[in-house]
Design a protein around this motif. Sequence first.
Motif, mmCIF file in Angstrom:
data_model
loop_
_atom_site.group_PDB
_atom_site.id
_atom_site.type_symbol
_atom_site.label_atom_id
_atom_site.label_comp_id
_atom_site.label_asym_id
_atom_site.label_seq_id
_atom_site.Cartn_x
_atom_site.Cartn_y
_atom_site.Cartn_z
ATOM 1 N N LEU A 248 72.157 -11.387 -33.299
ATOM 2 C CA LEU A 248 72.142 -10.201 -34.347
ATOM 3 C C LEU A 248 70.875 -10.308 -33.464
ATOM 4 C CD1 LEU A 248 71.298 -12.570 -37.706
ATOM 5 C CD2 LEU A 248 72.144 -10.535 -36.838
ATOM 6 N N ALA A 249 70.693 -10.646 -31.784
ATOM 7 C CA ALA A 249 70.283 -10.150 -30.316
ATOM 8 C C ALA A 249 70.728 -10.349 -29.553
ATOM 9 C CB ALA A 249 68.922 -10.540 -30.602
ATOM 10 N N VAL A 250 70.195 -9.808 -28.185
ATOM 11 C CA VAL A 250 70.895 -10.111 -27.192
ATOM 12 C C VAL A 250 69.706 -10.411 -26.174
ATOM 13 C CG1 VAL A 250 72.821 -8.510 -27.252
ATOM 14 C CG2 VAL A 250 70.650 -7.497 -26.326
ATOM 15 N N TYR A 251 69.513 -11.116 -25.027
ATOM 16 C CA TYR A 251 68.535 -11.266 -23.998
ATOM 17 C C TYR A 251 68.501 -9.634 -22.972
ATOM 18 C CZ TYR A 251 68.463 -16.101 -25.175
ATOM 19 O OH TYR A 251 68.237 -17.005 -25.332
ATOM 20 N N GLU A 252 67.585 -9.606 -22.968
ATOM 21 C CA GLU A 252 67.323 -8.362 -22.598
ATOM 22 C C GLU A 252 65.719 -8.785 -21.785
ATOM 23 O OE1 GLU A 252 68.046 -4.903 -21.199
ATOM 24 O OE2 GLU A 252 69.509 -5.245 -22.408
ATOM 25 N N VAL B 270 64.176 -11.151 -26.135
ATOM 26 C CA VAL B 270 65.659 -10.260 -26.668
ATOM 27 C C VAL B 270 65.172 -9.066 -27.307
ATOM 28 C CG1 VAL B 270 66.062 -12.426 -27.385
ATOM 29 C CG2 VAL B 270 64.333 -11.609 -28.880
ATOM 30 N N LEU B 271 66.225 -8.210 -26.996
ATOM 31 C CA LEU B 271 66.787 -6.843 -27.889
ATOM 32 C C LEU B 271 67.164 -7.094 -29.230
ATOM 33 C CD1 LEU B 271 65.804 -3.813 -27.696
ATOM 34 C CD2 LEU B 271 68.849 -4.153 -26.329
ATOM 35 N N LEU B 272 66.485 -6.938 -30.081
ATOM 36 C CA LEU B 272 66.889 -7.078 -31.818
ATOM 37 C C LEU B 272 67.499 -6.392 -31.979
ATOM 38 C CD1 LEU B 272 62.997 -7.694 -32.695
ATOM 39 C CD2 LEU B 272 64.531 -9.709 -32.348
ATOM 40 N N TYR B 273 68.504 -6.812 -32.806
ATOM 41 C CA TYR B 273 69.415 -6.247 -33.883
ATOM 42 C C TYR B 273 69.006 -6.096 -34.969
ATOM 43 C CZ TYR B 273 72.676 -5.538 -29.454
ATOM 44 O OH TYR B 273 73.448 -5.987 -28.332
ATOM 45 N N TRP B 274 67.801 -4.689 -35.785
ATOM 46 C CA TRP B 274 67.528 -4.959 -36.747
ATOM 47 C C TRP B 274 68.849 -3.946 -37.015
ATOM 48 C CZ3 TRP B 274 65.785 -0.160 -37.679
ATOM 49 C CH2 TRP B 274 65.218 0.097 -36.414
ATOM 50 N N HIS C 219 61.142 -2.424 -40.056
ATOM 51 C CA HIS C 219 59.561 -2.514 -41.049
ATOM 52 C C HIS C 219 58.527 -1.573 -39.927
ATOM 53 C CE1 HIS C 219 55.547 -2.276 -43.517
ATOM 54 N NE2 HIS C 219 55.366 -2.663 -42.528
ATOM 55 N N LYS C 220 58.386 -2.469 -38.450
ATOM 56 C CA LYS C 220 57.768 -1.700 -37.775
ATOM 57 C C LYS C 220 57.957 -0.875 -36.433
ATOM 58 C CE LYS C 220 53.573 -3.103 -36.984
ATOM 59 N NZ LYS C 220 52.522 -3.123 -36.645
ATOM 60 N N ARG C 221 59.339 -1.244 -36.150
ATOM 61 C CA ARG C 221 60.538 -0.341 -35.483
ATOM 62 C C ARG C 221 59.803 -0.682 -34.446
ATOM 63 N NH1 ARG C 221 63.304 3.841 -36.329
ATOM 64 N NH2 ARG C 221 63.420 4.347 -34.076
ATOM 65 N N LEU C 222 59.968 -2.698 -34.003
ATOM 66 C CA LEU C 222 59.705 -3.339 -32.572
ATOM 67 C C LEU C 222 61.665 -3.606 -32.581
ATOM 68 C CD1 LEU C 222 57.118 -5.496 -34.273
ATOM 69 C CD2 LEU C 222 57.100 -3.580 -32.584
ATOM 70 N N PHE C 223 61.397 -3.574 -31.126
ATOM 71 C CA PHE C 223 63.009 -3.690 -30.787
ATOM 72 C C PHE C 223 63.487 -4.956 -29.876
ATOM 73 C CE2 PHE C 223 62.725 0.924 -31.761
ATOM 74 C CZ PHE C 223 64.219 1.069 -32.484
ATOM 75 N N VAL C 224 61.829 -5.746 -29.338
ATOM 76 C CA VAL C 224 61.916 -6.672 -28.921
ATOM 77 C C VAL C 224 60.514 -7.612 -29.229
ATOM 78 C CG1 VAL C 224 61.475 -6.953 -26.071
ATOM 79 C CG2 VAL C 224 62.125 -5.447 -26.440
ATOM 80 N N MET D 48 65.132 -17.569 -31.083
ATOM 81 C CA MET D 48 65.411 -16.174 -30.047
ATOM 82 C C MET D 48 66.858 -17.053 -29.863
ATOM 83 S SD MET D 48 62.297 -14.910 -28.672
ATOM 84 C CE MET D 48 63.252 -14.707 -27.403
ATOM 85 N N ALA D 49 67.387 -17.945 -29.323
ATOM 86 C CA ALA D 49 69.006 -18.365 -29.552
ATOM 87 C C ALA D 49 69.261 -18.249 -29.928
ATOM 88 C CB ALA D 49 68.080 -19.777 -28.413
ATOM 89 N N SER D 50 68.732 -18.330 -31.302
ATOM 90 C CA SER D 50 69.867 -18.318 -32.517
ATOM 91 C C SER D 50 70.241 -17.138 -33.230
ATOM 92 C CB SER D 50 69.363 -19.359 -34.215
ATOM 93 O OG SER D 50 68.696 -20.611 -33.737
ATOM 94 N N MET D 51 69.144 -15.954 -32.796
ATOM 95 C CA MET D 51 69.505 -14.997 -33.116
ATOM 96 C C MET D 51 70.816 -14.285 -31.878
ATOM 97 S SD MET D 51 65.731 -13.506 -33.912
ATOM 98 C CE MET D 51 66.193 -11.720 -34.620
ATOM 99 N N ILE D 52 70.667 -14.647 -31.088
ATOM 100 C CA ILE D 52 71.457 -14.557 -30.195
ATOM 101 C C ILE D 52 72.846 -15.440 -30.392
ATOM 102 C CG2 ILE D 52 72.717 -14.750 -27.553
ATOM 103 C CD1 ILE D 52 70.026 -12.565 -27.324
ATOM 104 N N ALA D 53 72.733 -16.302 -30.812
ATOM 105 C CA ALA D 53 74.333 -16.818 -31.061
ATOM 106 C C ALA D 53 74.818 -16.308 -32.193
ATOM 107 C CB ALA D 53 74.168 -18.826 -31.438
#
Length: 189
Positions: A98-102, A110-114, A50-55, A90-95
């Motif tokens: 849906l995200a990677v540590y960046e 984390v860098l989010l994979y929306w 919605h907000k175009r946020l990546f991190v 954030m760790a759950s999203m990595i697992a």
Amino acid sequence: MALSTHTTPSGFLLPSIHSAPPFFTEQPNQNTQAHLTEQWIRLILTYARHKRLFVLRVDDAEVPGGDWDEILRNERINRRIPPSYLSSLMASMIAKNLAVYEPSKQTRAVLLYWRLPEEWADVLHSWATATGQLNTILTFYEISDPPIPSPLSGIPIPLLRRAITILSRSNRAQIIGVADGEGVRFFIG
């Protein structure tokens, strides 16, 4: 206070669970916590899109008025997510990929994979085709900060690089070294 949806100042519709005080704390029951984790992940990714946020950073849980304040806090019930809980989410999203540590080798941002990198690759190739950029060398900067806003405006370079790598594997793009960094040439695919 009854559970109810709420629209934020940015126009984002918060789900009713956001009005429940237990939503903002880790729960001892594993099943309950698993359900809340799924709800949080969905909320974070939907809001980021919605907000175009990546991190997302652990520190965002403590920054009043920040980009994430609308979902990480609920002033109506006097609750906010603790940094340790956000770190766990954030760790759950990595697992779940849906995200990677960046940057990598740290666990505070984390860098989010929306959109997944594969989806960004398709968006990128469609944009290159629609704007007549096939067989043209473009810098990463020209793609992420174009003169005319595009679906790729503001995309972080690490995510852009992942999308280009995916296109390279299917012979739809080639990374090229250019004078001021890296560039890419797109091919019909």
